[in-house]
Design a protein around this motif. Structure first.
Motif, short mmCIF file in Angstrom:
data_model
loop_
_atom_site.label_atom_id
_atom_site.label_comp_id
_atom_site.label_asym_id
_atom_site.label_seq_id
_atom_site.Cartn_x
_atom_site.Cartn_y
_atom_site.Cartn_z
N ASN A 1 48.37 36.29 42.01
CA ASN A 1 49.00 37.28 42.89
C ASN A 1 50.16 38.04 42.24
O ASN A 1 50.90 38.72 42.93
CB ASN A 1 49.47 36.60 44.18
CG ASN A 1 50.45 35.47 43.92
OD1 ASN A 1 50.68 35.08 42.78
ND2 ASN A 1 51.02 34.94 44.98
N GLY A 2 50.32 37.94 40.94
CA GLY A 2 51.32 38.74 40.24
C GLY A 2 52.75 38.28 40.44
O GLY A 2 53.67 39.06 40.22
N SER B 1 43.45 44.51 41.09
CA SER B 1 44.61 45.38 40.86
C SER B 1 45.61 44.57 40.03
O SER B 1 45.40 43.37 39.83
CB SER B 1 45.23 45.82 42.19
OG SER B 1 45.89 44.74 42.81
N PRO B 2 46.70 45.20 39.59
CA PRO B 2 47.68 44.42 38.80
C PRO B 2 48.26 43.21 39.56
O PRO B 2 48.65 42.24 38.96
CB PRO B 2 48.78 45.44 38.50
CG PRO B 2 48.09 46.76 38.54
CD PRO B 2 47.03 46.62 39.60
N LYS B 3 48.28 43.27 40.88
CA LYS B 3 48.84 42.17 41.66
C LYS B 3 47.79 41.36 42.41
O LYS B 3 48.14 40.49 43.21
CB LYS B 3 49.86 42.71 42.65
CG LYS B 3 51.08 43.28 41.95
CD LYS B 3 52.22 43.41 42.89
CE LYS B 3 53.42 43.89 42.12
NZ LYS B 3 54.61 43.19 42.43
N GLU B 4 46.51 41.64 42.17
CA GLU B 4 45.47 40.90 42.89
C GLU B 4 44.30 40.61 41.96
O GLU B 4 43.75 41.50 41.33
CB GLU B 4 44.97 41.68 44.10
CG GLU B 4 43.93 40.94 44.90
CD GLU B 4 43.45 41.68 46.14
OE1 GLU B 4 42.60 41.12 46.84
OE2 GLU B 4 43.92 42.80 46.40
N LYS B 5 43.95 39.33 41.93
CA LYS B 5 42.78 38.87 41.17
C LYS B 5 41.94 38.01 42.10
O LYS B 5 42.47 37.30 42.94
CB LYS B 5 43.22 38.06 39.95
CG LYS B 5 43.99 38.85 38.92
CD LYS B 5 44.52 37.93 37.83
CE LYS B 5 45.26 38.67 36.76
NZ LYS B 5 46.47 39.32 37.20
N ASN C 1 39.69 41.23 38.09
CA ASN C 1 40.95 41.98 38.27
C ASN C 1 40.73 43.10 39.28
O ASN C 1 40.11 44.12 38.96
CB ASN C 1 41.43 42.55 36.93
CG ASN C 1 41.86 41.46 35.99
OD1 ASN C 1 42.61 40.57 36.36
ND2 ASN C 1 41.38 41.52 34.76
N ASN D 1 54.17 35.85 38.70
CA ASN D 1 54.53 35.17 37.44
C ASN D 1 54.56 33.65 37.57
O ASN D 1 55.23 32.97 36.81
CB ASN D 1 55.88 35.67 36.90
CG ASN D 1 55.79 37.12 36.51
OD1 ASN D 1 54.79 37.56 35.93
ND2 ASN D 1 56.82 37.88 36.82
#
Length: 183
Positions: free
Chosen positions: A51-52, A97-101, A95, A54
């Motif tokens: 979820n981005g 989006s950058p905040k969702e996988k 992937n 870290n």
């Protein structure tokens, strides 16, 4: 003397706070699962930030064919059961989006069948969003599109390969299929 005691108390509080954050960052998912469930043995695992934030989440499949998820806080959740096949299941990360996988798991059944499950990280756990079987093949592109090839049998015998495509639609919160969808 009061200053020394006050300083020692302050230092012990700081060290205990640092130690607990270091423990959370250094989770050993296999040991954590096996401590809580002593009869389980991890056969396949993957750690990834879903979820981005870290912080890594952990995906584990055990020798009893159970799929577990451990969130970044160390909470263990049984997601699903019956993840058996002759070879080890495979984790794939899609992937979105950058905040969702999304987490995809493939189970291969030789000579040609592949079963696919796709999960979205939601509300601190994984929610199943797609479950399909490709009795010819299943492929996941780098863009996140899923291609399912399946046998479309004729009433009189024989079959043709039919192809369906699945793409994530965030507005509908599901994978939307196109092409020849299996029945």
């Amino acid at each position: 003397m009061r200053k020394v005691i006050s300083l020692l108390c302050s230092l012990s509080i700081i060290f205990s706070l640092l130690a607990s954050t270091m423990d959370a960052a250094e989770i050993n998912p296999k040991k954590l699962l096996e401590k809580k469930y002593p009869r389980e043995r991890v056969t396949v695992s993957k750690s990834i930030d879903l979820n981005g934030d870290n912080k890594k989440e952990h995906l584990l499949i055990t020798d009893s064919n159970n799929f577990y998820f451990i969130n970044s806080k160390g909470v263990i959740v049984l997601i699903d059961t019956n993840y058996y096949n002759e070879e080890d299941p495979t984790f794939h990360i899609i992937n979105i989006s950058p905040k969702e996988k999304h987490v995809a798991i493939t189970l291969d059944y030789p000579p040609s069948n592949t079963e696919l499950f796709v999960f979205k990280y939601q509300d601190g756990t994984l929610k199943k969003k797609l479950s399909i079987i490709g009795d010819v093949s299943i492929q996941i592109s780098k863009s996140g599109e899923i291609r399912q090839a399946w046998k479309n049998y004729f009433p009189e015998g024989g079959w043709d390969t039919s192809v369906a495509y699945y793409k994530w639609n965030s507005k509908k919160d599901k994978y939307v299929g196109s092409g020849e969808l299996s029945r």
